[in-house]
Design a protein around this motif. Sequence first.
Motif, PDB file in Angstrom:
ATOM      1  N   GLU A  58       0.829  -1.208   0.000  1.00 29.75           N
ATOM      2  CA  GLU A  58       0.000   0.000   0.000  1.00 29.75           C
ATOM      3  C   GLU A  58       0.862   1.256   0.000  1.00 29.75           C
ATOM      4  OE1 GLU A  58      -2.572  -0.516   3.367  1.00 29.75           O
ATOM      5  OE2 GLU A  58      -3.801  -2.018   2.342  1.00 29.75           O
ATOM      6  N   GLN A  59       1.954   1.241   0.755  1.00 30.95           N
ATOM      7  CA  GLN A  59       2.858   2.388   0.775  1.00 30.95           C
ATOM      8  C   GLN A  59       3.508   2.588  -0.598  1.00 30.95           C
ATOM      9  OE1 GLN A  59       5.585   1.579   3.966  1.00 30.95           O
ATOM     10  NE2 GLN A  59       4.134   2.186   5.557  1.00 30.95           N
ATOM     11  N   ARG A  60       3.912   1.518  -1.232  1.00 30.57           N
ATOM     12  CA  ARG A  60       4.517   1.620  -2.563  1.00 30.57           C
ATOM     13  C   ARG A  60       3.523   2.143  -3.595  1.00 30.57           C
ATOM     14  NH1 ARG A  60       8.652  -3.455  -3.404  1.00 30.57           N
ATOM     15  NH2 ARG A  60       9.848  -3.076  -1.503  1.00 30.57           N
ATOM     16  N   GLU A  61       2.287   1.663  -3.507  1.00 28.68           N
ATOM     17  CA  GLU A  61       1.258   2.143  -4.434  1.00 28.68           C
ATOM     18  C   GLU A  61       0.995   3.623  -4.234  1.00 28.68           C
ATOM     19  OE1 GLU A  61      -2.125  -0.402  -3.851  1.00 28.68           O
ATOM     20  OE2 GLU A  61      -1.164  -2.100  -4.858  1.00 28.68           O
ATOM     21  N   ALA A  62       0.967   4.069  -2.968  1.00 26.14           N
ATOM     22  CA  ALA A  62       0.755   5.481  -2.682  1.00 26.14           C
ATOM     23  C   ALA A  62       1.905   6.321  -3.240  1.00 26.14           C
ATOM     24  CB  ALA A  62       0.606   5.691  -1.168  1.00 26.14           C
TER      25      ALA A  62
ATOM     26  N   SER B 121       3.797   5.501  -5.782  1.00 28.13           N
ATOM     27  CA  SER B 121       3.694   5.462  -7.241  1.00 28.13           C
ATOM     28  C   SER B 121       2.702   6.496  -7.750  1.00 28.13           C
ATOM     29  CB  SER B 121       3.266   4.081  -7.707  1.00 28.13           C
ATOM     30  OG  SER B 121       4.256   3.138  -7.431  1.00 28.13           O
ATOM     31  N   GLU B 122       1.596   6.657  -7.041  1.00 29.05           N
ATOM     32  CA  GLU B 122       0.585   7.635  -7.434  1.00 29.05           C
ATOM     33  C   GLU B 122       1.109   9.055  -7.301  1.00 29.05           C
ATOM     34  OE1 GLU B 122      -2.999   6.865  -5.239  1.00 29.05           O
ATOM     35  OE2 GLU B 122      -3.158   4.836  -6.040  1.00 29.05           O
ATOM     36  N   ILE B 123       1.898   9.298  -6.286  1.00 29.57           N
ATOM     37  CA  ILE B 123       2.471  10.630  -6.065  1.00 29.57           C
ATOM     38  C   ILE B 123       3.486  10.950  -7.150  1.00 29.57           C
ATOM     39  CG2 ILE B 123       3.923  12.009  -4.540  1.00 29.57           C
ATOM     40  CD1 ILE B 123       2.572  10.512  -2.195  1.00 29.57           C
TER      41      ILE B 123
END
Length: 146
Positions: free
Chosen positions: A137-141, A143-145
Motif C-alpha cells: 500500500e505504501q509503494r502504491e501510494a 507510485s501515485e504521487i
Amino acid sequence: MPHRAVIKIIEGRSFLTSTPEKSVRAVAAHMRDNRSGAVLVVAPDDGRLLGICTERDLTFKVLAAGLDASTTPVGTVMTCNPESIGPDRLFGHALHLMHEGGFRHLPVVIADGRPIGVISARDALGLELFDFRNELEQREALSEIL
C-alpha cells in the motif's frame, strides 16, 4: 518484514506439551481437541525439551507403520532433539531454519532447555502478510504521487 523477535510472535499464546510415556492416541486426541499440529515432548522431571510430535510423525511413524496408537508411547515416535530457537532471535531466522530443515514447527526454548512456545510456518501467513500488505500500500501510494 521478519525483523521482530520470536518472543513477540509467541507471547501470550499457549502450546501443547506431553511427557514421553503418554500414548500416541492420547497425544493425538489432545492435538485434535486443541486444534494444534504439534506437541512438545518434555522430560517429566525438569520440563526440558526432549522432542516434538507433529501430524507428520503421527501419519508416517504410527499410521503408515501400522503401530497401535493406544499402546505406542509418544516418546518412541517423536522427533528427538528437534531444532529449536531462542526467544530473542529474529522471526526471519526461525523461518530460515524451518525452510532449510523442511519442517513446519520450531520449538522456542530458554537457556535451560525448557520450551516456552512454538513457532509455526502458519505464523508467517498472518503477521508477515499483514506487513507485506502495508508495504504494498505504501509503494502504491508513492507510485501515485510520483
